[in-house]
Write a protein that holds these residues in place. Structure first.
Motif, PDB file in Angstrom:
ATOM      1  N   ALA A   1       0.808  -1.221   0.000  1.00 20.14           N
ATOM      2  CA  ALA A   1       0.000   0.000   0.000  1.00 20.14           C
ATOM      3  C   ALA A   1       0.843   1.273   0.000  1.00 20.14           C
ATOM      4  CB  ALA A   1      -0.939   0.008   1.198  1.00 20.14           C
ATOM      5  N   LEU A   2       2.075   1.217   0.512  1.00 18.15           N
ATOM      6  CA  LEU A   2       2.895   2.422   0.633  1.00 18.15           C
ATOM      7  C   LEU A   2       3.995   2.521  -0.421  1.00 18.15           C
ATOM      8  CD1 LEU A   2       3.225   2.605   4.524  1.00 18.15           C
ATOM      9  CD2 LEU A   2       1.594   3.785   3.045  1.00 18.15           C
ATOM     10  N   SER A   3       4.127   1.522  -1.263  1.00 20.23           N
ATOM     11  CA  SER A   3       5.138   1.576  -2.320  1.00 20.23           C
ATOM     12  C   SER A   3       4.754   2.590  -3.387  1.00 20.23           C
ATOM     13  CB  SER A   3       5.311   0.200  -2.972  1.00 20.23           C
ATOM     14  OG  SER A   3       5.876  -0.729  -2.077  1.00 20.23           O
ATOM     15  N   THR A   4       5.756   3.186  -3.999  1.00 22.65           N
ATOM     16  CA  THR A   4       5.509   4.076  -5.137  1.00 22.65           C
ATOM     17  C   THR A   4       5.317   3.259  -6.409  1.00 22.65           C
ATOM     18  OG1 THR A   4       6.803   5.847  -4.122  1.00 22.65           O
ATOM     19  CG2 THR A   4       6.451   5.975  -6.504  1.00 22.65           C
ATOM     20  N   ARG A   5       6.127   2.228  -6.549  1.00 17.32           N
ATOM     21  CA  ARG A   5       5.985   1.284  -7.667  1.00 17.32           C
ATOM     22  C   ARG A   5       6.221  -0.111  -7.111  1.00 17.32           C
ATOM     23  NH1 ARG A   5      10.352   4.589  -9.535  1.00 17.32           N
ATOM     24  NH2 ARG A   5       9.598   6.445 -10.631  1.00 17.32           N
ATOM     25  N   ILE A   6       5.447  -1.075  -7.569  1.00 18.91           N
ATOM     26  CA  ILE A   6       5.618  -2.448  -7.091  1.00 18.91           C
ATOM     27  C   ILE A   6       5.349  -3.427  -8.228  1.00 18.91           C
ATOM     28  CG2 ILE A   6       3.236  -2.508  -6.215  1.00 18.91           C
ATOM     29  CD1 ILE A   6       4.287  -4.368  -3.964  1.00 18.91           C
ATOM     30  N   VAL A   7       6.160  -4.473  -8.286  1.00 18.84           N
ATOM     31  CA  VAL A   7       6.002  -5.524  -9.294  1.00 18.84           C
ATOM     32  C   VAL A   7       5.714  -6.833  -8.568  1.00 18.84           C
ATOM     33  CG1 VAL A   7       7.055  -6.765 -11.205  1.00 18.84           C
ATOM     34  CG2 VAL A   7       7.616  -4.360 -10.837  1.00 18.84           C
ATOM     35  N   HIS A   8       4.543  -7.402  -8.839  1.00 23.01           N
ATOM     36  CA  HIS A   8       4.127  -8.657  -8.201  1.00 23.01           C
ATOM     37  C   HIS A   8       4.459  -9.826  -9.124  1.00 23.01           C
ATOM     38  CE1 HIS A   8       1.552  -6.263  -5.434  1.00 23.01           C
ATOM     39  NE2 HIS A   8       1.325  -5.530  -6.506  1.00 23.01           N
ATOM     40  N   PHE A   9       5.183 -10.811  -8.595  1.00 22.30           N
ATOM     41  CA  PHE A   9       5.474 -12.030  -9.348  1.00 22.30           C
ATOM     42  C   PHE A   9       4.571 -13.138  -8.802  1.00 22.30           C
ATOM     43  CE2 PHE A   9       9.154  -9.424 -10.020  1.00 22.30           C
ATOM     44  CZ  PHE A   9       9.578  -9.723 -11.302  1.00 22.30           C
ATOM     45  N   SER A  10       3.454 -13.360  -9.487  1.00 18.73           N
ATOM     46  CA  SER A  10       2.484 -14.357  -9.028  1.00 18.73           C
ATOM     47  C   SER A  10       2.423 -15.522 -10.006  1.00 18.73           C
ATOM     48  CB  SER A  10       1.094 -13.721  -8.895  1.00 18.73           C
ATOM     49  OG  SER A  10       0.486 -13.566 -10.164  1.00 18.73           O
ATOM     50  N   ASP A  11       1.741 -16.581  -9.599  1.00 17.97           N
ATOM     51  CA  ASP A  11       1.573 -17.738 -10.484  1.00 17.97           C
ATOM     52  C   ASP A  11       0.696 -17.402 -11.681  1.00 17.97           C
ATOM     53  OD1 ASP A  11       3.171 -19.510  -9.059  1.00 17.97           O
ATOM     54  OD2 ASP A  11       1.536 -20.117  -7.730  1.00 17.97           O
ATOM     55  N   GLU A  12      -0.083 -16.322 -11.579  1.00 21.15           N
ATOM     56  CA  GLU A  12      -0.970 -15.916 -12.671  1.00 21.15           C
ATOM     57  C   GLU A  12      -0.304 -14.908 -13.607  1.00 21.15           C
ATOM     58  OE1 GLU A  12      -4.556 -14.498 -10.949  1.00 21.15           O
ATOM     59  OE2 GLU A  12      -5.231 -16.484 -10.312  1.00 21.15           O
ATOM     60  N   GLY A  13       0.951 -14.599 -13.358  1.00 20.25           N
ATOM     61  CA  GLY A  13       1.653 -13.640 -14.201  1.00 20.25           C
ATOM     62  C   GLY A  13       2.174 -12.464 -13.398  1.00 20.25           C
ATOM     63  N   ILE A  14       2.805 -11.546 -14.080  1.00 19.71           N
ATOM     64  CA  ILE A  14       3.379 -10.366 -13.440  1.00 19.71           C
ATOM     65  C   ILE A  14       2.354  -9.234 -13.448  1.00 19.71           C
ATOM     66  CG2 ILE A  14       5.224  -8.642 -13.559  1.00 19.71           C
ATOM     67  CD1 ILE A  14       6.953 -10.735 -14.963  1.00 19.71           C
ATOM     68  N   VAL A  15       2.240  -8.552 -12.319  1.00 23.06           N
ATOM     69  CA  VAL A  15       1.362  -7.385 -12.201  1.00 23.06           C
ATOM     70  C   VAL A  15       2.213  -6.193 -11.775  1.00 23.06           C
ATOM     71  CG1 VAL A  15      -0.649  -6.370 -11.070  1.00 23.06           C
ATOM     72  CG2 VAL A  15      -0.598  -8.818 -11.548  1.00 23.06           C
ATOM     73  N   TYR A  16       2.066  -5.097 -12.478  1.00 24.72           N
ATOM     74  CA  TYR A  16       2.792  -3.860 -12.145  1.00 24.72           C
ATOM     75  C   TYR A  16       1.814  -2.831 -11.607  1.00 24.72           C
ATOM     76  CZ  TYR A  16       5.342   0.515 -12.727  1.00 24.72           C
ATOM     77  OH  TYR A  16       5.932   1.732 -12.506  1.00 24.72           O
ATOM     78  N   GLU A  17       2.166  -2.189 -10.498  1.00 22.99           N
ATOM     79  CA  GLU A  17       1.343  -1.129  -9.920  1.00 22.99           C
ATOM     80  C   GLU A  17       2.197   0.098  -9.639  1.00 22.99           C
ATOM     81  OE1 GLU A  17      -2.115  -2.160  -7.066  1.00 22.99           O
ATOM     82  OE2 GLU A  17      -0.472  -3.499  -6.511  1.00 22.99           O
ATOM     83  N   CYS A  18       1.606   1.265  -9.814  1.00 22.73           N
ATOM     84  CA  CYS A  18       2.240   2.509  -9.399  1.00 22.73           C
ATOM     85  C   CYS A  18       1.149   3.460  -8.922  1.00 22.73           C
ATOM     86  CB  CYS A  18       3.066   3.118 -10.526  1.00 22.73           C
ATOM     87  SG  CYS A  18       2.095   3.729 -11.924  1.00 22.73           S
TER      88      CYS A  18
END
Length: 330
Positions: free
Chosen positions: A216-233
């Motif tokens: 919740a507090l990251s400026t940018r975050i990259v999630h490595f999940s089994d369903e693929g990569i998700v990028y949030e900013c």
């Protein structure tokens, strides 16, 4: 990693709200560089930055795992601190840490912050001071790397993934020579859209209390999940399985302004929005698992500190003084 790099390049170039103003490195970080020898891909050691040393760094969000898993994690402790500052053997790093360093290196970074190695785990005073800075550390990171699919540090998150799209038969009507070839449309998977707090990233990481504020507090975050990569900013979020973006948790912060900066009528409306948002935070946070009950408030403290800058009301163990009675009834 092309998808991640493309997202980062777009964010840095076009998203004004995501720009970091050259923040200093945390108190401790891991420094790594490519190893020319064959025994390990990287040379790693714990680095104590000079005062106001400013370099881009990654932060790792991960699951510690079970008590047995935690027994095998290399941790920073009083007795091994000097050794860690000299060198850290690659095979002593857990698989999740190895993957975190690998991702950070591919993104052109040489520093990464990992809680278990950058906070002295058997030093209560150091833990209290550094744990309180975690929100700032994740917010100032060039990127947060989230090991979403790893249930513990002993499991790689860089691995072959199962299919994350689920194609279904769909009938398309129109001319045979459509602008989008039917053979391409037939391969597109259809998924239910997800937004904001309803959008849990698949994997064990989303079930842990400490990792809530890391996301919740990251400026940018990259999630490595089994369903693929998700990028949030702070602007939006993207899945590698889709060309379109969707609202992210991080972007919610951009909707708010400090109450003191508004006229009375607008301040009342903003306070109500913040109250609704805080309850969404608590619903999501309290549904997560935490190993030590004494960590319930510390694991939420950085999120509360950011909310305090907006609400500007005394914080009372998860509640706010100006709505205290109302919150007790919730």
């Amino acid at each position: 990693m092309n998808f991640v790099q493309d997202c980062l390049d777009t964010c840095i170039k076009n998203h004004r709200s995501c720009q970091l103003v050259d923040p200093p490195l945390p108190k401790r970080v891991l420094f790594f560089e490519a190893n020319t020898l064959l025994d390990a891909p990287f040379l790693v050691h714990l680095y104590i930055p000079k005062r106001l040393d400013r370099q881009p760094y990654a932060a790792l969000s991960h699951c510690w795992g079970s008590k047995e898993d935690q027994m095998h994690i290399l941790k920073a402790e009083k007795e091994n601190l000097t050794t860690l500052e000299s060198s850290i053997l690659w095979n002593r790093l857990s698989k999740t840490f190895q993957d975190g360093i690998t991702v950070a290196s591919k993104l052109g970074l040489q520093y990464i912050w990992i809680d278990s190695l950058c906070i002295i785990q058997d030093d209560k005073d150091d833990w209290i001071i550094e744990a309180a800075k975690m929100g700032e550390i994740y917010q100032n990171a060039y990127v947060t790397i989230a090991a979403a699919s790893s249930p513990s540090n002993r499991v790689h998150f860089l691995k072959d993934r199962s299919s994350f799209s689920h194609p279904v038969p769909v009938k398309f009507y129109g001319p045979q020579k459509a602008s989008v070839p039917r053979r391409i449309l037939a391969q597109i998977g259809i998924a239910k859209p997800k937004t904001a707090f309803d959008s849990q990233i698949a994997g064990p990481l989303s079930s842990r209390a400490w990792t809530f504020q890391e996301r919740a507090l990251s400026t940018r975050i990259v999630h490595f999940s089994d369903e693929g990569i998700v990028y949030e900013c702070l602007q939006n979020a993207r899945r590698e399985s889709s060309i379109s973006s969707f609202p992210s948790i991080l972007s919610r912060w951009e909707q708010f302004k400090p109450i003191s900066s508004l006229q009375e009528k607008d301040a009342v409306k903003m306070r109500n929005k913040l109250q609704i948002f805080w309850r969404e935070v608590l619903i999501n946070y309290t549904a997560r698992y935490i190993t030590f009950r004494t960590d319930i408030l510390p694991a939420l403290s950085s999120t509360a500190a950011r909310m305090h800058n907006l609400i500007e009301s005394p914080y009372l163990a998860g509640l706010w003084q100006d709505r205290f009675v109302e919150d007790l009834c919730w």
